[in-house]
Write an enzyme that holds these catalytic residues in place. Structure first.
Site, PDB file in Angstrom:
ATOM      1  N   CYS A  48       0.410  -1.212  -0.065  1.00 54.91           N
ATOM      2  CA  CYS A  48       0.167  -0.219   0.069  1.00 54.91           C
ATOM      3  C   CYS A  48       0.500   1.380  -0.067  1.00 54.91           C
ATOM      4  O   CYS A  48       0.411   2.644  -0.599  1.00 54.91           O
ATOM      5  CB  CYS A  48      -0.738  -0.045   1.533  1.00 54.91           C
ATOM      6  SG  CYS A  48       0.020  -0.220   2.734  1.00 54.91           S
ATOM      7  N   ARG A  50       4.446   1.118  -1.556  1.00 52.75           N
ATOM      8  CA  ARG A  50       5.293   1.601  -2.336  1.00 52.75           C
ATOM      9  C   ARG A  50       5.152   0.966  -3.688  1.00 52.75           C
ATOM     10  O   ARG A  50       4.357  -0.582  -2.975  1.00 52.75           O
ATOM     11  CB  ARG A  50       6.431   1.394  -1.644  1.00 52.75           C
ATOM     12  CG  ARG A  50       7.103  -0.559  -1.271  1.00 52.75           C
ATOM     13  CD  ARG A  50       8.246  -0.169  -0.955  1.00 52.75           C
ATOM     14  NE  ARG A  50       8.198   0.422   0.466  1.00 52.75           N
ATOM     15  CZ  ARG A  50       9.121   1.457   0.628  1.00 52.75           C
ATOM     16  NH1 ARG A  50       9.905   1.431   0.008  1.00 52.75           N
ATOM     17  NH2 ARG A  50       9.484   2.025   2.103  1.00 52.75           N
ATOM     18  N   GLU A 145       9.130  -0.869  11.068  1.00 53.13           N
ATOM     19  CA  GLU A 145       8.380  -1.800  10.639  1.00 53.13           C
ATOM     20  C   GLU A 145       8.673  -2.889  10.313  1.00 53.13           C
ATOM     21  O   GLU A 145       8.784  -3.487   9.354  1.00 53.13           O
ATOM     22  CB  GLU A 145       6.615  -1.758  10.628  1.00 53.13           C
ATOM     23  CG  GLU A 145       6.714  -0.907   8.850  1.00 53.13           C
ATOM     24  CD  GLU A 145       6.652  -1.837   8.035  1.00 53.13           C
ATOM     25  OE1 GLU A 145       6.444  -3.164   8.524  1.00 53.13           O
ATOM     26  OE2 GLU A 145       6.490  -1.908   6.573  1.00 53.13           O
ATOM     27  N   ALA A 220     -16.568  -4.987  19.931  1.00 54.29           N
ATOM     28  CA  ALA A 220     -17.265  -4.563  18.615  1.00 54.29           C
ATOM     29  C   ALA A 220     -15.933  -5.206  17.408  1.00 54.29           C
ATOM     30  O   ALA A 220     -14.864  -5.022  17.993  1.00 54.29           O
ATOM     31  CB  ALA A 220     -16.854  -3.275  18.457  1.00 54.29           C
TER      32      ALA A 220
END
Length: 459
Positions: A48, A50, A145, A220
Site C-alpha cells: 500500500c 510502495r 515496522e 465491536a
C-alpha cells in the site's frame, strides 16, 4: 553489480498515483514475464505504501563489444568520451532504466510524463543500500515496522515461481535478507511498539505469560479491534469471544481468527454483562456514544471470576469503558491516550535506534560489495582462463594442420606457435602497463610488474 531499482513510495507519490501504479494479483505474474524479456532477473515489491521494481541490467548489453555497437549511444555519443568504458556503461544503464520506466507507464496505461516526476531510481551499490534500508524497515512509513520484510520475501518467492529470479539476483536477495536480520537483531529499531494495536498486544504479554489458557473478549468488530485481535491471537491466546451489534461482521472476524488450537465464540452485544466475567483480556472500540462497561458491571464480573486480574484496553473515542473502572483493584485499564503516550516514547526510541541502524547498513553494504567483488573476480578469472584455453587450442589446431601439409618444417611451425602464444599471453598486461604509465598510475604499474615477476619466479 548491474542492479537497478525504479519505484514510488509514500514519500514521493500521492496515494492516488500509488494506487494506479500498484502491481498485484495476476498483474505481477504478467509483469515479471514481460520484464524477463529485457532484464537478467527481477523482483516486484508492491504494497500500500510502495511499488518497486528491482532488476538486473542484462550482462550481454554491457559486454565490451556490445557497448561500442549499442544504438543507445547514438542519443548522447556527442557528449561523452567513447574512450571511457565507464561513461559508456553508465549510458547503457541509463537507457535500460528509461526502458523499464517506459514499460511501467505502458503496462499501467499511463504516460511517462505523468509518472516520471514521482519515480526514484537507484543503481548498483545505491540500489543495494536502498533495498537493505527497505527490508530493515528504515524506509517505512512506520519506522522499523517488520511487515515489509515478509512482503519482500513473498515478492521473492513469487519471482522464483515465475522463473524471474536469476542466480545473481538470488545471491543479492540472500545478502539483503541476512543483512536485514542483522540490523534488526543488533539494533533496537524495531523493538518498541509504535501502533495502537501492537502496543495493546505488548501490554498483554507484560501482564499474562500463559496465553493459551486465557480468554480475549473483543467488544465491536471494527478495523482497530480486528488488528488488536489479530495481534493477540498471534501471541497464542486460547479463546476469543466476539461481541458485536452486527452478527455478520462478527462472524467475518471469527472466520479470520479461527484456528484448530483456538476456541472462537460470537455473542451479541446484549450478552456483554454475562461474558465479561469470562474474559481475562478485554479490547473495546465500538464508536458508541454511551458507556458499554461501567464500574458496577466490572465489579460484578470480577467477583464472579474470584478476583482474577483483568486487562482492559479501551481504544474508543468516546470511551467504551468508564474511567472509574481503573480504581478497581485487580483491573488494569488502559485508554487510547495511555497507549498514545507509550507509543510517542517508543517512536523517539526507534528514531534514536535508527541512527545506529543506518551506520550498520553502511557497514553491511561495504561488506556485501566486497563479497560481490570476490564473487565477480572468481567469475572473471574463470572466463579469462576459458578464453585463454580457447585461444591456445585454436593456435594449436592451426599448427597441427600446418604440420600435416607438404614440405612442413616442424621447427619453423613450433617457433611460430611459440611466438604467437607469447604475443597473445603478453598483449593484455603489456597494454595495461602502457596505459598505467601514460596516465601516471604508478600504483597500478607496480602491481602489474610485481605480479608478472612473481609469475616468472613460480614458473
Amino acid at each position: 553489480m548491474r542492479l537497478v531499482v525504479i519505484g514510488v513510495n509514500h514519500k514521493t507519490a500521492p496515494v492516488a498515483l500509488r494506487e494506479r501504479l500498484a502491481l498485484v494479483g495476476d498483474d505481477v505474474n504478467i509483469a515479471l514475464a514481460q520484464l524477463q524479456g529485457f532484464s537478467d532477473g527481477s523482483v516486484i515489491v508492491s504494497t500500500c505504501n510502495r511499488t518497486e521494481i528491482y532488476a538486473l541490467v542484462p550482462e550481454s548489453i554491457l559486454s565490451p563489444n556490445t557497448l561500442l555497437a549499442s544504438s543507445a549511444l547514438s542519443v548522447v555519443e556527442s557528449s561523452i568520451s567513447l574512450n571511457s568504458s565507464t561513461n559508456i556503461s553508465s549510458t547503457i544503464i541509463s537507457a535500460h532504466i528509461l526502458k523499464i520506466k517506459t514499460w511501467l507507464a505502458d503496462f499501467k496505461q499511463l504516460s511517462l510524463d505523468e509518472i516520471d516526476p514521482y519515480l526514484y531510481v537507484h543503481r548498483d551499490m545505491h540500489a543495494l543500500t536502498h533495498w537493505l534500508r527497505v527490508a530493515a524497515g528504515l524506509d517505512s512509513m512506520i519506522l522499523g515496522e517488520p511487515q515489509i520484510l515478509g512482503q519482500i520475501k513473498r515478492a521473492v518467492h513469487l519471482a522464483q515461481d515465475q522463473k524471474a529470479l536469476s542466480n545473481q539476483l538470488g545471491w543479492i536477495v540472500d545478502q539483503v535478507f541476512a543483512a536485514a536480520k542483522r540490523v534488526r537483531n543488533e539494533t533496537q529499531v524495531g523493538a518498541q511498539a509504535v501502533s495502537l494495536s501492537y502496543a495493546a498486544a505488548k501490554l498483554v504479554t507484560q501482564i499474562f505469560d500463559d496465553l493459551p489458557s486465557r480468554t480475549l473478549l473483543v467488544v465491536a468488530a471494527g478495523e482497530m479491534n480486528r488488528l488488536v485481535a489479530m495481534h493477540i491471537a498471534g501471541l497464542g491466546v486460547g479463546r476469543i469471544i466476539i461481541c458485536n451489534r452486527n452478527p455478520e461482521r462478527a462472524e467475518a472476524l471469527a472466520a479470520e481468527l479461527r484456528n484448530p488450537k483456538r476456541q472462537i465464540e460470537v455473542r451479541t452485544l446484549q450478552e456483554l454483562p454475562q461474558v465479561l466475567a469470562e474474559a481475562d483480556i478485554v479490547s473495546s472500540c465500538s464508536g458508541s456514544m454511551d458507556i458499554l462497561i461501567d464500574k458496577t458491571m466490572t465489579l460484578r464480573a470480577l467477583k464472579s471470576r474470584r478476583y482474577q486480574p483483568m486487562l482492559m484496553i479501551d481504544l474508543a473515542v468516546p470511551r467504551d469503558i468508564d474511567s472509574t473502572v481503573s480504581r478497581i483493584d485487580d483491573v488494569y485499564l488502559y485508554s487510547v491516550d495511555d497507549l498514545q503516550h507509550v507509543i510517542a516514547g517508543n517512536i523517539e526510541q526507534r528514531r534514536q535506534a535508527a541512527v545506529d541502524a543506518e551506520l550498520l547498513v553502511s557497514q553491511l553494504v561495504v561488506e556485501m560489495d566486497r563479497r560481490f567483488q570476490v564473487r565477480q573476480v572468481g567469475k572473471d578469472i574463470q572466463q579469462y582462463r576459458s578464453r585463454t584455453h580457447e585461444q591456445v587450442d585454436k593456435l594449436l589446431q592451426e599448427s597441427i594442420a600446418k604440420l600435416q601439409g607438404d614440405n612442413a618444417n616442424p621447427e619453423d611451425i613450433m617457433i611460430e606457435l611459440t611466438r604467437r602464444l607469447t604475443q597473445n599471453l603478453t598483449h593484455a598486461p603489456s597494454k595495461l602497463m602502457r596505459k598505467a604509465a601514460r596516465e601516471g598510475d604508478n600504483e597500478l604499474l607496480d602491481f602489474v610488474v610485481s605480479g608478472l615477476q612473481d609469475a616468472h619466479r613460480h614458473h
